[in-house]
Design an enzyme around this catalytic site. Structure first.
Site, PDB file in Angstrom:
ATOM      1  CG  HIS A  73     -18.653 -18.161  43.874  1.00 38.92           C
ATOM      2  ND1 HIS A  73     -18.744 -17.365  42.749  1.00 38.92           N
ATOM      3  CD2 HIS A  73     -19.286 -19.330  43.543  1.00 38.92           C
ATOM      4  CE1 HIS A  73     -19.399 -18.019  41.803  1.00 38.92           C
ATOM      5  NE2 HIS A  73     -19.753 -19.200  42.255  1.00 38.92           N
ATOM      6  CB  CYS A  82     -18.363 -25.237  37.332  1.00 40.90           C
ATOM      7  SG  CYS A  82     -18.370 -24.815  39.076  1.00 40.90           S
ATOM      8  CB  CYS A 137     -21.570 -19.372  38.856  1.00 39.20           C
ATOM      9  SG  CYS A 137     -22.432 -20.002  40.290  1.00 39.20           S
ATOM     10  N   GLY A 140     -23.990 -23.758  37.732  1.00 42.83           N
ATOM     11  CA  GLY A 140     -25.081 -24.627  38.149  1.00 42.83           C
ATOM     12  C   GLY A 140     -26.014 -24.952  36.991  1.00 42.83           C
TER      13      GLY A 140
END
Lengths: 377, 349
Positions: free
Chosen positions: A333, A363, A90, A365
């Site tokens: 997203h 954040c 991300c 993963g």
């Protein structure tokens, strides 16, 4: 050492994966579209671009074959402009901005296009071939890739109730809808033509209510608190920013939006990956020589309301400074494209809101955080 | 082709069987068989294997006749069509009361032997030196679907209702069904790419346990290949299947090369298991279903090896049988089967 500036930002509309208006569009076309529009808006000659640094969380299938090179070629950049794909899940496209800034600082170029693409319609989250490391046990695999359950864990660990998460989600939709209605979002969007129809609006923004959000079933854990309404949706989209030196901006008559002041990445336990922004933001703020009190604008990705609100509290981010035009719960997203939206948006907002310092963070993963501090130019 | 022989003492005797429809009508003659199945001559060197049990379910006597045909194919006839004129079913699969009876008597050895016998027979049929064409129609379920999957070619009626519903009674397809669906997912032109993707695709089809509503859906589910044909007219099904068998002969039919499965190993298994554990955590999958899903993922991964190696179909079938025997030995396993037999509905225990 040369300073890096963000001197332009554009994105496609963000729409629901699989059922949205961009579901049938190839990710390379989304990427090429934003590059073409970024060059058109800034008036920069493509031949001046050293490199296309492109984020993508699942670079396989249509997003494979070094999509960073492909989108540049499809956008009509000259063959002399290179292209690279960056994968930090991300955080891929904040990383792309930092890589451009880093190359610039090393005198390895004057102007870069940083951005990202993710079609979650055409390349599923976790890709087509999910092959976790074989000696990991099922819990380790779950912590690493089942991000919905990490959000549940964060909610429990940081005491976020279902109602608090729903309120956060409602606020995100409310802010985004207001920004959509008065045209604030349209300024950053390059409409995309799909079979003769201009797709100009973000497709995930809802005119919802707290009651409707409260009626949703939990999505990841029976008896849990995280719902589809308090999670960012699977999304298709692409984003791009122009990263250049001050000299390049002056030479090309550009008005930079912001200077890249600092950058940081950090790691945390994969099982609470949503808390990644806390440490990375602290590091980036310290590297910029400021504190959260100095920050005027925060663009923090809302992967889940639980983690975003927990991070907001841990970092003492005032609510009124956070995601003022809505966040990922409302806007969507598209994994590898989100980071550049956060950077581009924060840079744009610094200009619009006449602030000085902005923070873009998210954040990641697997248990990571990424953060970039921007200073208004 | 030589004339089809009559009984030779194998237990398959000439019987009077119903006539065949469509193009084959008038050419069909019962050659040998028993009260469960028979072999007919469709003419032009093509024989037809026809089941005549209730809903064409597969009990040991059916396998007797198919074994007879597989042994003699290429000598007694040149090609075999599997089909029938039952308006409802190609075959609904293993005879459930017979199989449940074995388990209720505690005769797990007989159940395992029946499973291994079916596996060996279908694999032998797949690699027989003569073409086998399945004329699939109506209910083509469980073992009936596995029978279809092992044919060289399928000619399917458009209203084909195919599926592998074993999971609904807590079992897995173990007559090569898991293996053939996985193989199709790996080898079909529009199939999933890469071992984990094929595993996930096969897992969806088998764990879904759904029955397709049409031949098109069966293609989407990976049960029919792109090369399989679909006919809209039920009366033309056997005739088309016979023609397909003749085409295969005319093209110089040779048994297919032995297939290898690109097993995804433990790594691929973990990817699927993570997804199903997520479904369990969200309350959408019971603990019993989770356990069965994990067994299926282990099987489809080729046995969960850390460094997977290509697997032969016989190895995969051995895994199928081992998995099946573990599942039928689980507490509550027979309750699921009994409940389905009594109510026609799955038991969520």
């Amino acid at each position: 050492m040369k300073q890096a500036y963000v001197a332009g930002y554009v994105r496609t509309p963000f729409t629901f994966a699989r059922k949205g208006a961009l579901a049938q569009v190839r990710p390379e076309d989304l990427g090429a579209h934003v590059i073409r529009n970024l060059l058109a808006r800034t008036g920069v000659d493509g031949a001046e671009i050293e490199d296309v640094v492109w984020g993508c969380a699942f670079p396989e299938g249509e997003q494979g074959l070094n999509i960073g090179r492909v989108v540049g070629m499809l956008a009509g950049l000259p063959e002399t402009t290179a292209g690279a794909t960056v994968n930090r899940w991300c955080g891929s496209s904040i990383q792309a901005v930092q890589m451009a800034a880093g190359m610039l600082a090393m005198n390895a170029g004057e102007a870069f296009i940083a951005g990202g693409t993710e079609s979650m319609s055409r390349v599923p989250m976790m890709g087509f071939n999910t092959l976790p490391y074989p000696s990991w046990d099922t819990q380790a695999v779950e912590d690493y890739i089942n991000v919905g359950l990490t959000a549940e864990r964060v909610a429990r660990q940081f005491g976020l109730t279902r109602e608090q998460q729903d309120r956060f989600a409602f606020a995100s939709h409310s802010k985004a809808r207001a920004a959509q209605l008065d045209g604030r979002l349209a300024q950053e969007i390059a409409p995309f033509d799909v079979d003769g129809t201009d797709v100009a609006l973000d497709g995930c923004v809802r005119d919802t209510t707290l009651q409707k959000l409260g009626e949703l079933k939990t999505a990841f854990l029976e008896g849990g608190t995280v719902t589809a309404g308090s999670s960012s949706p699977m999304t298709d989209g692409a984003t791009a920013v122009l990263v250049c030196s001050e000299e390049f901006a002056v030479r090309n008559g550009l008005t930079p939006l912001a200077r890249v002041a600092s950058f940081a990445v950090s790691g945390c336990a994969p099982g609470i990956m949503g808390m990644g922004p806390v440490e990375s933001s602290r590091k980036a703020l310290a590297r910029a020589g400021i504190t959260m009190d100095d920050i005027d604008i925060v663009e923090m990705n809302e992967a889940f309301a639980a983690q975003a609100e927990a991070c907001r509290r841990e970092l003492s981010i005032p609510e009124e400074k956070l995601n003022v035009d809505g966040g990922a719960i409302a806007l969507g997203h598209p994994l590898g494209a989100t980071g550049t939206r956060l950077v581009g948006k924060a840079a744009t907002l610094l200009k619009r809101e006449k602030g000085r310092w902005g923070l873009a963070t998210q954040c990641i993963g697997g248990g990571m955080g990424i953060a970039m501090v921007l200073e208004a130019a | 082709m030589s004339a089809l022989p009559a009984s030779d003492g194998t237990g398959c005797d000439p019987v009077a069987a119903p006539s065949l429809p469509g193009a084959a009508k008038g050419q069909s003659a019962p050659i040998f068989g028993n009260d469960a199945a028979s072999i007919r001559d469709l003419g032009d060197g093509v024989a037809c294997f026809e089941i005549h049990t209730k809903m064409n379910s597969l009990r040991p006597e059916v396998l007797d006749v198919l074994e007879f045909a597989v042994d003699r194919g290429g000598r007694a006839f040149d090609a075999l069509v599997i089909g029938n004129d039952d308006p409802r079913a190609f075959s609904v699969g293993g005879n459930f009361p017979v199989m449940l009876g074995m388990l209720e008597r505690g005769d797990f050895a007989a159940f395992e032997a029946f499973t291994r016998r079916g596996q060996a027979l279908l694999l032998r049929m797949k690699y027989a030196p003569f073409p086998v064409v399945a004329a699939a129609h109506g209910f083509t379920l469980g073992g009936g679907c596995e029978l279809m999957l092992h044919a060289d070619a399928i000619v399917a009626h458009a209203d084909l209702k195919a599926g592998l519903p074993e999971v609904k009674v807590g079992l897995i397809p173990a007559w090569g069904g898991c293996t053939q669906v996985l193989l199709r997912a790996q080898t079909e032109p529009h199939g999933a790419r890469g071992p984990a993707a094929a595993l996930a695709s096969a897992f969806r089809t088998i764990f879904g346990g759904t029955m397709t509503g049409s031949a098109r859906e069966a293609q989407a589910a990976g049960l029919l290949r792109a090369s399989d044909r679909v006919v809209a007219d039920r009366d033309r099904l056997l005739g088309e299947a016979k023609r397909r068998a003749q085409d295969l002969l005319a093209d110089g039919y040779a048994a297919p090369p032995r297939a290898r499965i690109d097993a995804a190993g433990r790594s691929g298994m973990l990817g699927v298991v993570n997804t199903i554990r997520g479904e369990h955590a969200a309350g959408r999958l019971s603990a019993a279903d989770l356990a069965m899903a994990e067994e299926l993922a282990f099987l489809l991964s080729g046995g969960g090896e850390a460094v997977p190696r290509p697997r032969g179909e016989d190895e995969m079938m051995a895994l199928e049988c081992e998995t099946l025997m573990r599942l039928v030995s689980r507490p509550g396993a027979l309750d699921r089967m009994r409940h389905m037999l009594a109510t026609g509905k799955p038991l969520a225990n």
